[in-house]
Design an enzyme around this catalytic site. Structure first.
Site, PDB file in Angstrom:
ATOM      1  N   HIS A  37      69.252 -54.425  52.244  1.00  0.00           N
ATOM      2  CA  HIS A  37      69.859 -55.688  51.852  1.00  0.00           C
ATOM      3  C   HIS A  37      69.254 -56.809  52.694  1.00  0.00           C
ATOM      4  O   HIS A  37      68.618 -56.550  53.720  1.00  0.00           O
ATOM      5  CB  HIS A  37      71.377 -55.685  52.078  1.00  0.00           C
ATOM      6  N   LYS A  65      73.424 -59.536  55.563  1.00  0.00           N
ATOM      7  CA  LYS A  65      74.481 -58.567  55.276  1.00  0.00           C
ATOM      8  C   LYS A  65      74.660 -57.669  56.491  1.00  0.00           C
ATOM      9  O   LYS A  65      73.781 -56.884  56.833  1.00  0.00           O
ATOM     10  CB  LYS A  65      74.156 -57.722  54.041  1.00  0.00           C
TER      11      LYS A  65
END
Length: 296
Positions: free
Chosen positions: A179, A183
């Site tokens: 990600h 994140k």
């Protein structure tokens, strides 16, 4: 099993407006996911209210999306502030895309003032989250994954785990997820899929997940397009038999945020329908939204 969606990182595609005029408040709208939800909501005919809750450093900021200007309120006097917004917009639904550390505090606030909400933020104490909402009797859609097609995949995994427990006993599992660097937590999607594999007999713990957040590795090892380094979700699950003669690979890759933004709008419309019909059930997830079958 591979699916890849490539979309703009911030702007959801235009869809035919259904002119519902439903007021929504998108908390966390200074972030890319919040902005994507606002774009999708405006395209769908929803009406974002001109204020939202945010972090201390965001207080006073003006977010301009699709010709709508939204002023961010800091954490001070949040309860009285939100209550005044509800009084002005009695049909308000809140969407939360803030940060994991705010999940439980925000859910407690929404529950206390009695506003229906869609929790798209992952992380936090999920058991406490559900207990808080259940005790308040407020309507909510809570899901670690808002992408409708990914949710359908998760539902299929849950069916397999329920009907064939232990089917992969003795298999070794490797999980890799990538990600954007912002994140901070393990993917909620990964957690859900891993839970299914555990029920299927695989021994695996969350701390074994290979989390890739380094942009160089994301391009070279994972294969993330460079233009989507700032917004993507790639997941790979490799199962191998104990003797190494049999292997299975499950993969779902998403570039951009539109798939989540569109799913969030469907969740808002779904929740509004449940509120207006005074439905007995109060807490829902995206599988409930899928089963309703009224998505755009």
């Amino acid at each position: 099993m591979t699916s890849t969606s490539v979309q703009s990182p911030e702007v959801a595609p235009a869809v035919k407006s259904i002119n519902v005029g439903l007021p929504i408040m998108v908390n966390g709208c200074t972030g890319k996911m919040g902005r994507a939800v606002l774009e999708a909501a405006i395209s769908a005919g929803l009406d974002p209210v001109p204020v939202a809750l945010g972090r201390p450093g965001d207080a006073g900021k003006i977010v301009d999306v699709g010709g709508k200007q939204i002023e961010v309120q800091g954490p001070s006097q949040r309860e009285s502030f939100l209550s005044s917004v509800i009084k002005e917009y009695p049909n308000l639904i809140v969407v939360d895309y803030t940060v994991p550390s705010s999940v439980n505090e925000n859910a407690a606030l929404y529950s206390k003032v009695g506003v229906p909400f869609v929790m798209g933020t992952t992380g936090g104490d999920r058991e406490l989250l559900y207990k808080t909402v259940a005790a308040s009797n407020v309507y909510a859609v809570i899901s670690p994954q808002m992408g409708k097609q990914v949710v359908a995949f998760l539902a299929a995994m849950e069916i397999m785990a329920k009907q064939f427990p232990g089917a992969f006993s003795g298999y070794n599992l490797k999980v890799m997820e990538s990600h954007q660097a912002s994140k901070l937590d393990i993917s909620g999607t990964s957690e859900a899929v891993i839970s299914c594999f555990q029920k299927l007999g695989v021994s695996f713990e969350l701390d074994q997940v290979e989390q890739i957040r380094d942009p160089k590795l994301q391009v070279e090892k994972v294969g993330v397009p460079e233009e989507h380094i700032s917004g993507h979700a790639f997941h790979t699950y490799n199962l191998t038999s104990a003797d190494g003669t049999v292997s299975f690979k499950f993969e779902h890759n998403v570039c951009g945020r539109s798939i989540y933004a569109e799913g969030t709008v469907d969740a808002v419309l779904f929740l509004a329908k449940k509120v207006s019909s005074n439905a007995d059930k109060r807490i829902y997830d995206m599988i409930d939204v899928l089963r309703e079958g009224n998505m755009r």
